[in-house]
Design a protein around this motif. Structure first.
Motif, PDB file in Angstrom:
ATOM      1  N   UNK A  85       0.831  -1.206   0.000  1.00 50.33           N
ATOM      2  CA  UNK A  85       0.000   0.000   0.000  1.00 50.33           C
ATOM      3  C   UNK A  85       0.864   1.254   0.000  1.00 50.33           C
ATOM      4  N   UNK A  86       1.972   1.242   0.748  1.00 49.23           N
ATOM      5  CA  UNK A  86       2.866   2.397   0.747  1.00 49.23           C
ATOM      6  C   UNK A  86       3.432   2.628  -0.646  1.00 49.23           C
ATOM      7  N   UNK A  87       3.887   1.577  -1.301  1.00 47.26           N
ATOM      8  CA  UNK A  87       4.431   1.714  -2.654  1.00 47.26           C
ATOM      9  C   UNK A  87       3.391   2.333  -3.587  1.00 47.26           C
ATOM     10  N   UNK A  88       2.166   1.878  -3.526  1.00 48.68           N
ATOM     11  CA  UNK A  88       1.133   2.412  -4.416  1.00 48.68           C
ATOM     12  C   UNK A  88       0.782   3.865  -4.074  1.00 48.68           C
ATOM     13  N   UNK A  89       0.843   4.210  -2.810  1.00 49.92           N
ATOM     14  CA  UNK A  89       0.628   5.616  -2.447  1.00 49.92           C
ATOM     15  C   UNK A  89       1.720   6.490  -3.030  1.00 49.92           C
ATOM     16  N   UNK A  90       2.936   5.991  -2.989  1.00 46.70           N
ATOM     17  CA  UNK A  90       4.077   6.744  -3.548  1.00 46.70           C
ATOM     18  C   UNK A  90       3.948   6.859  -5.062  1.00 46.70           C
ATOM     19  N   UNK A  91       3.527   5.781  -5.712  1.00 43.01           N
ATOM     20  CA  UNK A  91       3.450   5.770  -7.175  1.00 43.01           C
ATOM     21  C   UNK A  91       2.463   6.794  -7.717  1.00 43.01           C
ATOM     22  N   UNK A  92       1.533   7.224  -6.892  1.00 40.39           N
ATOM     23  CA  UNK A  92       0.591   8.255  -7.326  1.00 40.39           C
ATOM     24  C   UNK A  92       1.225   9.641  -7.336  1.00 40.39           C
ATOM     25  N   UNK A  93       2.386   9.766  -6.678  1.00 38.60           N
ATOM     26  CA  UNK A  93       3.014  11.076  -6.514  1.00 38.60           C
ATOM     27  C   UNK A  93       4.303  11.262  -7.288  1.00 38.60           C
ATOM     28  N   UNK A  94       5.077  10.188  -7.460  1.00 39.81           N
ATOM     29  CA  UNK A  94       6.411  10.339  -8.043  1.00 39.81           C
ATOM     30  C   UNK A  94       6.885   9.031  -8.664  1.00 39.81           C
ATOM     31  N   UNK A  95       7.836   9.162  -9.550  1.00 41.85           N
ATOM     32  CA  UNK A  95       8.499   7.999 -10.114  1.00 41.85           C
ATOM     33  C   UNK A  95       9.884   7.784  -9.535  1.00 41.85           C
ATOM     34  N   UNK A  96      10.223   8.552  -8.497  1.00 43.60           N
ATOM     35  CA  UNK A  96      11.569   8.490  -7.904  1.00 43.60           C
ATOM     36  C   UNK A  96      11.657   7.393  -6.849  1.00 43.60           C
ATOM     37  N   UNK A  97      11.438   6.167  -7.292  1.00 42.63           N
ATOM     38  CA  UNK A  97      11.518   5.024  -6.381  1.00 42.63           C
ATOM     39  C   UNK A  97      12.159   3.864  -7.132  1.00 42.63           C
ATOM     40  N   UNK A  98      12.700   2.922  -6.386  1.00 43.57           N
ATOM     41  CA  UNK A  98      13.314   1.779  -7.042  1.00 43.57           C
ATOM     42  C   UNK A  98      13.848   0.774  -6.045  1.00 43.57           C
ATOM     43  N   UNK A  99      14.121  -0.411  -6.550  1.00 44.27           N
ATOM     44  CA  UNK A  99      14.674  -1.484  -5.736  1.00 44.27           C
ATOM     45  C   UNK A  99      16.160  -1.610  -5.998  1.00 44.27           C
ATOM     46  N   UNK A 100      16.941  -1.795  -4.935  1.00 47.37           N
ATOM     47  CA  UNK A 100      18.388  -1.929  -5.035  1.00 47.37           C
ATOM     48  C   UNK A 100      18.810  -3.319  -4.565  1.00 47.37           C
ATOM     49  N   UNK A 101      19.624  -3.985  -5.367  1.00 48.77           N
ATOM     50  CA  UNK A 101      20.079  -5.328  -5.014  1.00 48.77           C
ATOM     51  C   UNK A 101      21.099  -5.335  -3.894  1.00 48.77           C
ATOM     52  N   UNK A 102      21.698  -4.187  -3.612  1.00 52.05           N
ATOM     53  CA  UNK A 102      22.711  -4.151  -2.544  1.00 52.05           C
ATOM     54  C   UNK A 102      22.140  -3.736  -1.191  1.00 52.05           C
ATOM     55  N   UNK A 103      20.839  -3.486  -1.118  1.00 47.65           N
ATOM     56  CA  UNK A 103      20.190  -3.126   0.148  1.00 47.65           C
ATOM     57  C   UNK A 103      19.603  -4.418   0.717  1.00 47.65           C
ATOM     58  N   UNK A 104      20.446  -5.193   1.375  1.00 47.27           N
ATOM     59  CA  UNK A 104      20.132  -6.585   1.709  1.00 47.27           C
ATOM     60  C   UNK A 104      19.888  -6.775   3.207  1.00 47.27           C
ATOM     61  N   UNK A 105      18.824  -7.514   3.498  1.00 47.02           N
ATOM     62  CA  UNK A 105      18.501  -7.915   4.863  1.00 47.02           C
ATOM     63  C   UNK A 105      18.304  -9.429   4.877  1.00 47.02           C
ATOM     64  N   UNK A 106      18.838 -10.072   5.898  1.00 47.18           N
ATOM     65  CA  UNK A 106      18.644 -11.505   6.064  1.00 47.18           C
ATOM     66  C   UNK A 106      17.415 -11.725   6.947  1.00 47.18           C
TER      67      UNK A 106
END
Length: 243
Positions: free
Chosen positions: A191-212
């Motif tokens: 839901x947060x992602x979709x709220x953001x998508x209504x406002x901006x395209x400045x979002x993305x997924x990074x492969x180096x932002x890793x959590x176990x």
């Protein structure tokens, strides 16, 4: 950049010290950790305080509500950028450094990647690959889901697990933040992602932002049940909070 890391927690006394230790061992320690105790009935809050971390409380049950309370508290204290992980996860030592780099590159919402923890159980190789595979499968279904495809969105759907996610304070406030819902009601990160998508395209997924991430839900639900849970909560188990 005033970065805070928000950790919602419910009955995580047995493991939250490991999460906080992983944060203390970050290469980039220019951040403030904050634990949001979500109505725990064990010693979660005290363990966090013993680790030297500020703890606040949110009685409304749900990772969405707890995360929202923590992020808004951090913003009120001057945070300009927020990252979130979960109290059963271990951020990789370069996690905060790579989050900061993603912000420096111009992203306002940053998603990362989940990998399986190997310290909880003795895992076979195929089990280690299951969490990334489950996330990628859920991401595919997210892209084709009709509710995630609309002209109102300014960019494509990108799955961003709540356990490895970061956002600017300005965008969080503009989009309305996490829904204050329980985990059973909806995926608050979607839901947060979709709220953001209504406002901006400045979002993305990074492969180096890793959590176990913990594999305890996978062990409890099995492969099919876990896939159903992550794709759209089609699986409604009797026990949601796996401990």
């Amino acid at each position: 950049m005033d970065l805070w890391v928000v950790i919602p927690a419910y009955n995580e006394a047995a493991g939250i010290a490991g999460t906080l230790r992983a944060l203390r061992e970050q290469h980039d320690r220019r951040f403030t950790p904050l634990v949001v105790d979500n109505g725990s009935t064990d010693g979660t809050a005290q363990v966090a305080r013993d680790c030297g971390v500020e703890v606040i409380h949110e009685t409304r049950k749900g990772t969405g509500a707890a995360s929202d309370t923590g992020i808004r508290h951090a913003i009120s204290r001057g945070a300009t950028h927020l990252a979130r992980t979960d109290a059963d996860c271990l951020p990789r030592p370069d996690w905060t450094a790579n989050v900061r780099r993603a912000f420096d590159d111009g992203l306002e919402l940053v998603g990362g990647k989940l990998r399986a923890r190997t310290d909880e159980y003795e895992l076979r190789l195929w089990e280690r690959r299951l969490i990334p595979a489950i996330v990628e499968t859920a991401a595919f279904f997210g892209k084709v889901r009709p509710s995630n495809r609309s002209p109102e969105y300014r960019g494509p759907y990108v799955m961003m697990p709540g356990a490895t996610l970061a956002i600017t304070a300005d965008l969080y406030q503009r989009c309305g933040g996490f829904p204050r819902t329980s985990i059973e009601e909806m995926h608050e990160d979607r839901e947060l992602v979709n709220r953001v998508r209504r406002l901006t395209g400045a979002y993305g997924s990074r492969r180096d932002v890793v959590v176990f991430a913990s594999v305890r839900r996978l062990r409890a639900y099995g492969l099919a049940g876990t896939l159903a849970w992550y794709i759209n909560h089609h699986n409604k188990p009797e026990v949601i909070d796996i401990r």
